[in-house]
Enzyme design. Structure first.
Site, PDB file in Angstrom:
ATOM      1  N   HIS A 189     -10.953  -4.570  10.416  1.00  0.00           N
ATOM      2  CA  HIS A 189     -11.686  -4.562   9.140  1.00  0.00           C
ATOM      3  C   HIS A 189     -13.083  -3.958   9.286  1.00  0.00           C
ATOM      4  O   HIS A 189     -13.985  -4.316   8.537  1.00  0.00           O
ATOM      5  CB  HIS A 189     -11.844  -5.984   8.596  1.00  0.00           C
ATOM      6  CG  HIS A 189     -10.586  -6.626   8.093  1.00  0.00           C
ATOM      7  ND1 HIS A 189      -9.611  -7.107   8.919  1.00  0.00           N
ATOM      8  CD2 HIS A 189     -10.138  -6.870   6.836  1.00  0.00           C
ATOM      9  CE1 HIS A 189      -8.624  -7.624   8.194  1.00  0.00           C
ATOM     10  NE2 HIS A 189      -8.920  -7.496   6.931  1.00  0.00           N
ATOM     11  N   GLU A 245       0.814  -1.223   0.000  1.00  0.00           N
ATOM     12  CA  GLU A 245       0.000   0.000   0.000  1.00  0.00           C
ATOM     13  C   GLU A 245       0.842   1.265   0.000  1.00  0.00           C
ATOM     14  O   GLU A 245       0.542   2.224  -0.693  1.00  0.00           O
ATOM     15  CB  GLU A 245      -0.932   0.020   1.222  1.00  0.00           C
ATOM     16  CG  GLU A 245      -2.080  -0.974   1.161  1.00  0.00           C
ATOM     17  CD  GLU A 245      -1.710  -2.372   1.615  1.00  0.00           C
ATOM     18  OE1 GLU A 245      -0.555  -2.577   2.042  1.00  0.00           O
ATOM     19  OE2 GLU A 245      -2.571  -3.270   1.551  1.00  0.00           O
TER      20      GLU A 245
HETATM   21  C1  LIG Z   1      -2.140  -4.375   4.707  1.00  0.00           C
HETATM   22  C2  LIG Z   1      -3.174  -5.254   4.139  1.00  0.00           C
HETATM   23  N1  LIG Z   1      -3.419  -5.190   2.813  1.00  0.00           N
HETATM   24  C3  LIG Z   1      -4.341  -5.996   2.245  1.00  0.00           C
HETATM   25  C4  LIG Z   1      -5.053  -6.883   2.995  1.00  0.00           C
HETATM   26  C5  LIG Z   1      -6.126  -7.763   2.380  1.00  0.00           C
HETATM   27  N2  LIG Z   1      -5.674  -9.124   2.275  1.00  0.00           N
HETATM   28  C6  LIG Z   1      -5.906 -10.022   3.263  1.00  0.00           C
HETATM   29  S1  LIG Z   1      -5.188 -11.491   2.973  1.00  0.00           S
HETATM   30  C7  LIG Z   1      -4.562 -10.947   1.501  1.00  0.00           C
HETATM   31  C8  LIG Z   1      -3.746 -11.860   0.661  1.00  0.00           C
HETATM   32  C9  LIG Z   1      -2.577 -12.375   1.414  1.00  0.00           C
HETATM   33  O1  LIG Z   1      -1.858 -13.233   0.609  1.00  0.00           O
HETATM   34  P1  LIG Z   1      -0.659 -14.081   1.192  1.00  0.00           P
HETATM   35  O2  LIG Z   1       0.241 -13.211   1.975  1.00  0.00           O
HETATM   36  O3  LIG Z   1      -0.067 -14.817   0.060  1.00  0.00           O
HETATM   37  O4  LIG Z   1      -1.351 -15.073   2.232  1.00  0.00           O
HETATM   38  P2  LIG Z   1      -2.422 -16.219   1.931  1.00  0.00           P
HETATM   39  O5  LIG Z   1      -3.766 -15.577   2.022  1.00  0.00           O
HETATM   40  O6  LIG Z   1      -2.142 -16.786   0.610  1.00  0.00           O
HETATM   41  O7  LIG Z   1      -2.233 -17.187   3.055  1.00  0.00           O
HETATM   42  C10 LIG Z   1      -4.921  -9.635   1.257  1.00  0.00           C
HETATM   43  C11 LIG Z   1      -4.561  -8.857   0.069  1.00  0.00           C
HETATM   44  C12 LIG Z   1      -4.780  -6.901   4.385  1.00  0.00           C
HETATM   45  N3  LIG Z   1      -5.466  -7.711   5.206  1.00  0.00           N
HETATM   46  N4  LIG Z   1      -3.835  -6.103   4.919  1.00  0.00           N
END
Ligand SMILES: Cc1ncc(C[n+]2csc(CCOP(=O)(O)OP(=O)(O)O)c2C)c(N)n1
Ligand SMILES: [Mg+2]
Lengths: 345, 339
Positions: free
Chosen positions: B130, B61
């Site tokens: 959230h 971000e």
């Molecule tokens: C700072 C922030 N940006 C975006 C999100 C929204 N978000 C939650 S999980 C996620 C994907 C995370 O992917 P990864 O790190 O690969 O973990 P996985 O879900 O695959 O276990 C996103 C974009 C968030 N929770 N926090």
């Protein structure tokens, strides 16, 4: 990238190399089963009241649920290296890490159900789980785990108590600035930190290829002179071997390590995500590498466990999960006045 | 005209119509293609404009917000999705030290035509990280315009105004008004023109006229205040409900005029109570209506606690219709009925 499936002759060698033996593998098997059954039970309850029309606000479990079905081997192998005094900082996808770290499944379930008997008295929820006696916590903010685990590692180094801190994260999180910043500080200060990246190929709907300039994050660790492993996250033996080295290095004062485990989540990013960004064939291919049945097959090949032993382990894991869910369901909700307490210590 | 369900398709339509006209308008953010920024604010845009203009960023971000600053300084008009407003901590420096200040600090050389669209609000169990509103934090910083739509009609028109504005604007889309599947929906289907139109900033809307008490609200709280006003009418209390629509710029004149008419003001806000929106609104209203107020201004807002997870706790802190009714009754001197 992955090692070939070990042959019958190679397998005992690999297991010994990983510091494992029959008992450790049977224990790991049971723990993976516990996580699997626990998550399946949570999933079942989550969908109660949501099947006609999906609505996060209704049913006994509200909000978001992020399951780690398929990723159990990483959590169990890493946490097998840890004591209660070692710290684990996890992510939005945290059930497997919590259970592997020894957090009580009943109080974990109660928190997910929003009950007053939950880990956080119902105030946290599944993305905000805290268990002080197990030195475990997580966050719903992606990328938050790295600096916080580094902080715990700093504290351990400062207090000279030989504990280790582990940051779990997804591969998507490693694109966050906190990863790069933490690598630098951890290497510079030689922190007793292990960063475990569960590379499940997707961050929400975004595939790795759309978000990463390198194929793997371990390459970035190396640019900071941090040793790094790329392992098969669907193979508990492989993860175990790397995790053991990493935790031992940290505990013995040799600084941080990155372990990148390639794995797959069998369910959607969150429950309710139909996962239209992946093909059915892809999911089915990975399901064939299910870390739990893979380990079961090996235990049988080695004649370390027969059908009966494995069935008994699954049964006892299922009983524990069922009891956890029962505890959660029968526990009371918090009194609304609790909403206003506890902002300050 | 056709019926639209929720503010999300209205916002994506406004972005669509702007992108058709303005080749330098691009969309940046996490999961803006497949998910349409999770709640649908950018739904359908990638199919139409391709991945060159609707761009899934890595989870970074701070960097994509900084990209918007740099791109805006060199001729682009970025639309940035901040998936949930609660993630603002990961990029606030780029927003408040740069996006908000660069035009001023550069002596007017650099305009920052950036529109940020972000999802806000709780009430469905998404807990502490959230479920927040936080628009008061943005409104506090000079240089950011703050848009808080409560209807699909406004969402489209205000977003169009935001996209045409040479300044940074943050559009706060309440999740319970998006119409997105998976979310409870407290809005209603509305006639929304298919043609482009704009709704000006700085103009509050009187959603219901009344004479006994003025209820001032934003986003979801406008819907709940209208419901409360309907119940109050049964008690013989005539409530005027004002939808602020934009916090920056703020239409003080409409608020003051209403306060002078009714003499009693109830502020309803889903943001935290202290040091924020309700305090500022109260200041502005009393400054212009003090001599006509017959009672101290009251407010219903989220008490100063992080959003709890468990349903009874969450319900205890997010302003409800019943709470609004009770406060309005107390303000007008009509005792609350039991239950
Ligand atoms: C700072 C922030 N940006 C975006 C999100 C929204 N978000 C939650 S999980 C996620 C994907 C995370 O992917 P990864 O790190 O690969 O973990 P996985 O879900 O695959 O276990 C996103 C974009 C968030 N929770 N926090
Ligand atoms: Mg991932």
């Amino acid at each position: 990238m992955w090692r070939p499936e070990p042959s019958d002759t190679d397998l005992p060698f690999r297991i010994a190399e990983a510091g494992l033996d029959r008992d450790a593998l049977l224990d790991a098997y049971r723990r993976m089963c516990l996580i699997r059954v626990f998550e399946e039970a949570i999933r079942d309850r989550y969908w109660t009241g949501k099947t006609d029309e999906f609505n996060m606000a209704v049913g006994p479990i509200r909000g978001e649920i992020h399951l780690a079905v398929g990723q159990e081997a990483v959590a169990v192998a890493v946490c097998a290296q840890l004591t209660d005094d070692d710290a684990v900082v996890s992510t939005h996808r945290a059930h497997h890490h919590a259970i592997a770290k020894g957090v009580d499944p009943a109080r974990l379930a109660a928190e997910i159900f929003g009950k007053v008997t939950g880990l956080c008295r119902g105030k946290g929820g599944e993305m905000h789980l805290f268990s002080r006696n197990k030195r475990f916590f997580n966050s719903g903010i992606v990328g938050a785990s790295y600096p916080q685990a580094a902080g715990a590692a700093f504290s351990f180094l400062y207090q000279e108590d030989r504990n280790v801190a582990v940051a779990f994260s997804g591969e998507g999180a490693a694109n966050h600035g906190t990863f790069a910043e933490t690598l630098n500080i951890a290497a510079l200060w030689q922190l007793p930190l292990v960063i475990v990246i569960e590379d499940n190929l997707y961050a929400d709907s975004t595939p790795k290829w759309a978000a990463q300039a390198t194929n793997h994050h371990y390459q970035r660790a190396q640019s900071h002179n941090i040793p790094a492993y790329l392992v098969d996250g669907m193979d508990i033996v492989d993860v175990h071997e790397a995790a053991r080295d990493a935790v031992n290095r940290a505990r013995d004062g040799y600084g941080p390590t990155v372990v990148e485990a390639v794995c797959y989540r069998f369910r959607g990013h969150f429950e309710g995500d139909p996962g239209g960004y992946r093909t059915r064939e892809e999911v089915e291919l990975w399901e064939r590498l299910d870390p739990i049945s893979r380990l079961a097959r090996r235990l049988q090949r080695l004649e370390w466990a027969d059908d009966e032993t494995l069935t008994e382990l699954r049964r006892s894991a299922a009983a524990e999960a069922v009891e956890a869910i029962r505890f959660a369901e029968q526990s009371p909700l918090p009194n609304p006045v609790e909403a206003l307490t506890g902002v300050f210590a | 005209m056709r019926m639209l369900r929720g503010i999300a398709p209205a916002i994506s339509e406004a972005i669509d119509q702007e992108m058709a006209e303005s080749p330098n308008t691009v969309v940046l953010g996490e999961d803006v293609t497949y998910w349409g920024a999770v709640f649908g604010f950018t739904a359908g845009l990638q199919e139409k404009y391709g991945r060159d203009r609707v761009i899934d960023t890595p989870i970074a971000e701070q960097t994509f917000m900084g990209l918007a600053v740099g791109a805006a300084a060199t001729g682009m008009r970025p639309v940035v999705s901040l998936m949930f407003v609660d993630f603002l901590g990961t990029c606030f420096d780029q927003i408040y030290n740069h996006l908000a200040k660069n035009h001023y600090m550069s002596g007017g050389q650099y305009r920052m035509p950036v529109t940020v669209v972000t999802a806000v609000g709780g009430g469905y169990g998404d807990a502490g990280q959230h479920s927040e509103l936080l628009y008061g934090l943005f409104a506090h910083v000079p240089g950011i315009k703050v848009v808080v739509p409560s209807t699909a009609y406004d969402a489209k028109g205000l977003t169009a105004t935001a996209l045409a504005d040479p300044n940074p604007v943050v559009v706060f889309g309440h999740k319970l008004l998006t119409g997105h599947p998976g979310m409870p929906f407290e809005g209603e289907e509305e006639d929304v023109p298919t043609d482009p139109y704009s709704v000006p900033f700085g103009l509050a809307a009187i959603r219901r006229a009344g004479i006994d008490v003025t209820i001032v609200a934003t986003a979801l709280m406008v819907r709940r205040s209208l419901e409360a006003a309907a119940r109050l009418a049964d008690d013989g209390i005539s409530a005027e409900v004002i939808d602020v629509r934009t916090l920056v710029p703020l239409d003080s004149a409409t608020l003051v005029a209403s306060a002078r008419k009714t003499g009693r003001v109830l502020l309803v806000d889903e943001d935290y109570a202290s040091f924020g929106t309700t305090g500022e609104l109260a200041f502005r209203i009393q400054a212009g209506a003090f001599d006509r107020l017959t009672a101290p201004i009251r407010r219903v807002a989220v008490p100063d606690v992080p959003m709890p997870y468990s349903e009874p706790l969450e319900r205890a802190v997010i302003p409800s219709v019943a709470q609004i009714v009770d406060e309005a009754r107390a303000l007008t001197g009509v005792p609350a009925t039991a239950g």
